[in-house]
Design a protein around this motif. Structure first.
Motif, PDB file in Angstrom:
ATOM      1  N   LYS A  36     -74.416  11.217 -10.216  1.00 21.38           N
ATOM      2  CA  LYS A  36     -74.912  10.284  -8.725  1.00 21.38           C
ATOM      3  C   LYS A  36     -74.953  12.078  -7.543  1.00 21.38           C
ATOM      4  O   LYS A  36     -75.778  12.126  -6.757  1.00 21.38           O
ATOM      5  CB  LYS A  36     -73.326   9.941  -8.153  1.00 21.38           C
ATOM      6  CG  LYS A  36     -74.092   9.009  -6.859  1.00 21.38           C
ATOM      7  CD  LYS A  36     -73.093   7.913  -6.368  1.00 21.38           C
ATOM      8  CE  LYS A  36     -73.426   6.599  -6.685  1.00 21.38           C
ATOM      9  NZ  LYS A  36     -72.621   5.692  -6.396  1.00 21.38           N
TER      10      LYS A  36
ATOM     11  N   LEU B 281     -77.915  13.286  -5.542  1.00 13.96           N
ATOM     12  CA  LEU B 281     -78.102  13.407  -4.100  1.00 13.96           C
ATOM     13  C   LEU B 281     -78.593  14.690  -4.245  1.00 13.96           C
ATOM     14  O   LEU B 281     -79.512  14.984  -2.525  1.00 13.96           O
ATOM     15  CB  LEU B 281     -76.678  13.138  -3.603  1.00 13.96           C
ATOM     16  CG  LEU B 281     -75.973  12.145  -4.014  1.00 13.96           C
ATOM     17  CD1 LEU B 281     -74.744  11.851  -3.418  1.00 13.96           C
ATOM     18  CD2 LEU B 281     -77.369  10.893  -2.877  1.00 13.96           C
TER      19      LEU B 281
ATOM     20  N   ASN C  59     -80.552  15.874  -0.591  1.00 11.76           N
ATOM     21  CA  ASN C  59     -79.667  15.474   1.384  1.00 11.76           C
ATOM     22  C   ASN C  59     -78.720  16.666   1.987  1.00 11.76           C
ATOM     23  O   ASN C  59     -78.421  17.578   1.681  1.00 11.76           O
ATOM     24  CB  ASN C  59     -79.119  14.304   0.774  1.00 11.76           C
ATOM     25  CG  ASN C  59     -79.433  12.955   0.517  1.00 11.76           C
ATOM     26  OD1 ASN C  59     -79.440  12.385   0.936  1.00 11.76           O
ATOM     27  ND2 ASN C  59     -79.991  12.845  -1.625  1.00 11.76           N
TER      28      ASN C  59
ATOM     29  N   ASP D 247     -74.061  13.728   4.988  1.00 12.39           N
ATOM     30  CA  ASP D 247     -74.522  12.766   3.884  1.00 12.39           C
ATOM     31  C   ASP D 247     -73.948  12.509   2.631  1.00 12.39           C
ATOM     32  O   ASP D 247     -73.091  11.569   2.206  1.00 12.39           O
ATOM     33  CB  ASP D 247     -75.994  12.677   4.137  1.00 12.39           C
ATOM     34  CG  ASP D 247     -76.632  12.446   5.179  1.00 12.39           C
ATOM     35  OD1 ASP D 247     -75.952  11.600   5.752  1.00 12.39           O
ATOM     36  OD2 ASP D 247     -77.876  12.726   5.260  1.00 12.39           O
ATOM     37  N   ILE D 248     -74.325  13.875   1.446  1.00  9.88           N
ATOM     38  CA  ILE D 248     -73.139  13.645   0.823  1.00  9.88           C
ATOM     39  C   ILE D 248     -72.416  13.822   0.639  1.00  9.88           C
ATOM     40  O   ILE D 248     -71.766  13.188  -0.307  1.00  9.88           O
ATOM     41  CB  ILE D 248     -73.742  15.708  -0.283  1.00  9.88           C
ATOM     42  CG1 ILE D 248     -75.683  15.255  -0.770  1.00  9.88           C
ATOM     43  CG2 ILE D 248     -73.327  15.154  -1.246  1.00  9.88           C
ATOM     44  CD1 ILE D 248     -75.999  16.955  -0.527  1.00  9.88           C
ATOM     45  N   ARG D 249     -71.764  14.577   1.293  1.00  6.32           N
ATOM     46  CA  ARG D 249     -69.642  14.119   1.567  1.00  6.32           C
ATOM     47  C   ARG D 249     -69.465  12.703   1.159  1.00  6.32           C
ATOM     48  O   ARG D 249     -68.788  12.362   1.042  1.00  6.32           O
ATOM     49  CB  ARG D 249     -69.415  15.109   2.886  1.00  6.32           C
ATOM     50  CG  ARG D 249     -67.575  14.772   2.601  1.00  6.32           C
ATOM     51  CD  ARG D 249     -67.239  15.781   4.028  1.00  6.32           C
ATOM     52  NE  ARG D 249     -67.628  17.156   3.922  1.00  6.32           N
ATOM     53  CZ  ARG D 249     -66.749  18.430   3.573  1.00  6.32           C
ATOM     54  NH1 ARG D 249     -65.882  17.591   2.685  1.00  6.32           N
ATOM     55  NH2 ARG D 249     -67.277  19.492   3.193  1.00  6.32           N
ATOM     56  N   ASP D 250     -70.105  12.108   2.226  1.00  3.98           N
ATOM     57  CA  ASP D 250     -69.408  10.952   3.201  1.00  3.98           C
ATOM     58  C   ASP D 250     -70.511   9.443   1.753  1.00  3.98           C
ATOM     59  O   ASP D 250     -69.186   8.709   1.662  1.00  3.98           O
ATOM     60  CB  ASP D 250     -70.875  10.020   4.101  1.00  3.98           C
ATOM     61  CG  ASP D 250     -70.400  10.738   5.436  1.00  3.98           C
ATOM     62  OD1 ASP D 250     -69.498  11.105   5.415  1.00  3.98           O
ATOM     63  OD2 ASP D 250     -71.391  10.729   6.534  1.00  3.98           O
ATOM     64  N   ILE D 251     -71.226   9.704   1.047  1.00  4.50           N
ATOM     65  CA  ILE D 251     -71.369   9.320  -0.142  1.00  4.50           C
ATOM     66  C   ILE D 251     -70.336   9.105  -1.202  1.00  4.50           C
ATOM     67  O   ILE D 251     -69.898   8.090  -1.940  1.00  4.50           O
ATOM     68  CB  ILE D 251     -72.887   9.294  -0.781  1.00  4.50           C
ATOM     69  CG1 ILE D 251     -74.159   8.950   0.702  1.00  4.50           C
ATOM     70  CG2 ILE D 251     -73.598   8.849  -2.229  1.00  4.50           C
ATOM     71  CD1 ILE D 251     -75.209   9.625   0.277  1.00  4.50           C
ATOM     72  N   LEU D 252     -69.910  10.911  -1.861  1.00  6.25           N
ATOM     73  CA  LEU D 252     -69.202  10.433  -2.408  1.00  6.25           C
ATOM     74  C   LEU D 252     -67.678  10.565  -2.069  1.00  6.25           C
ATOM     75  O   LEU D 252     -66.814   9.730  -3.329  1.00  6.25           O
ATOM     76  CB  LEU D 252     -69.105  12.186  -3.062  1.00  6.25           C
ATOM     77  CG  LEU D 252     -70.853  12.957  -3.515  1.00  6.25           C
ATOM     78  CD1 LEU D 252     -70.600  14.453  -4.410  1.00  6.25           C
ATOM     79  CD2 LEU D 252     -71.121  11.344  -4.805  1.00  6.25           C
TER      80      LEU D 252
ATOM     81  N   LEU E 232     -67.188   7.710  -0.496  1.00 11.11           N
ATOM     82  CA  LEU E 232     -66.783   6.648  -0.245  1.00 11.11           C
ATOM     83  C   LEU E 232     -66.624   6.230  -1.648  1.00 11.11           C
ATOM     84  O   LEU E 232     -65.468   4.845  -2.365  1.00 11.11           O
ATOM     85  CB  LEU E 232     -68.275   6.137   0.462  1.00 11.11           C
ATOM     86  CG  LEU E 232     -68.097   4.072   0.539  1.00 11.11           C
ATOM     87  CD1 LEU E 232     -66.950   3.417   1.026  1.00 11.11           C
ATOM     88  CD2 LEU E 232     -69.737   3.836   0.660  1.00 11.11           C
ATOM     89  N   GLU E 233     -67.540   6.676  -2.554  1.00  8.67           N
ATOM     90  CA  GLU E 233     -67.264   6.540  -4.290  1.00  8.67           C
ATOM     91  C   GLU E 233     -65.444   6.839  -4.754  1.00  8.67           C
ATOM     92  O   GLU E 233     -65.085   6.059  -5.065  1.00  8.67           O
ATOM     93  CB  GLU E 233     -68.362   7.231  -5.198  1.00  8.67           C
ATOM     94  CG  GLU E 233     -67.873   6.248  -6.239  1.00  8.67           C
ATOM     95  CD  GLU E 233     -69.482   6.773  -7.147  1.00  8.67           C
ATOM     96  OE1 GLU E 233     -68.937   6.717  -8.269  1.00  8.67           O
ATOM     97  OE2 GLU E 233     -70.418   6.909  -7.120  1.00  8.67           O
TER      98      GLU E 233
END
Length: 253
Positions: free
Chosen positions: A110, A114, A119, A123-128, A130-131
């Motif tokens: 993932k 990204l 990205n 944005d990459i930090r926020d998505i990763l 969160l996971e």
């Protein structure tokens, strides 16, 4: 295999059996079918009532980590990230596209996707993140289930002991039935307290250790991928990520 977990189980059980032997009792004195059914059946029943099915199944899988942890070498992951950063500097982020399909780890896959999609680092930090946080929360729920079983087992053991004493009181006029009732009462207490303190609670704490180590490993990978997106020097990336090793090169995932 985690040899310390195996040794711990053997020492714990061995100490109980050897102590029982030194007191002059035999193994049969600790074997009681009704007590076993009441304690472990009651503990499992209370646990199923408290936790949803997905957490119960996840907890069973996590319990295997105690004896068969899945190791991932962090130095290998750092070397891969450094290699990707060098490739990205030469060919751009699109040069990492071929690495996505060959990567078995879904989290890393993932992150690479990204990156390739262009990205922004935040944005990459926020998505990763969160996971990472969601995965940690789910895994900790599995550890909490083992912890809950460690709380229920002694209580159910006491309940079984009271039931055994009730049986004794009902049969005071029949000496032949007194022994079995008293045995069920005391053996049930041993089952409840013993299983909680020798298995359920230690397993829960060890699972928590693995969960936190797993989250830290994913944080390291996320930081590496973000550094690639920011175009950092590969050497600096390696120095930054080496701080996550903390004198250990592998963690359980």
């Amino acid at each position: 295999m985690d040899i310390l977990s195996v040794i711990g189980v053997l020492i714990g059980i061995g100490a109980l059996l050897f102590g029982n032997f030194l007191e002059g009792a035999n193994l049969n004195s600790l074997v009681n079918g009704p007590a076993f059914i009441i304690v472990f059946g009651g503990t499992i029943g209370a646990t199923l009532l408290q936790f949803p099915p997905q957490i119960f199944v996840r907890s069973l899988r996590l319990g295997l980590w105690v004896f068969f942890p899945k190791k991932k070498d962090l130095t290998v992951e750092i070397d891969k990230i450094v290699e990707w950063s060098q490739l990205a500097r030469k060919q751009g982020l699109l040069g990492l596209e071929d690495k996505i399909d060959s990567e078995p780890d879904q989290f890393i896959k993932k992150g690479l996707q990204l990156l390739v999609d262009g990205n922004e680092p935040e944005d990459i930090r926020d998505i990763l993140e969160l996971e990472i946080n969601n995965r940690e929360d789910v895994d900790l729920q599995g550890a909490k289930m083992l912890e809950a079983m460690g709380g229920y087992a002694p209580t159910v053991g006491m309940l079984a002991a009271v039931m055994g004493l009730i049986h004794v009181m009902e049969n005071l006029s029949d000496p032949q039935l007194l022994g079995s009732g008293i045995a069920t009462a005391f053996v049930a207490t041993v089952y409840g307290v013993g299983s909680a303190n020798l298995f359920f609670l230690p397993m829960a704490n060890k699972v928590k250790t693995y969960v936190y180590a797993s989250s830290q490993a994913r944080e390291m990978i996320a930081e590496g991928l973000i550094a690639i997106s920011q175009g950092e020097n590969p050497r600096n990336i390696k120095l930054k990520l080496s701080g996550y090793l903390h004198e250990r090169e592998s963690v359980s995932l």
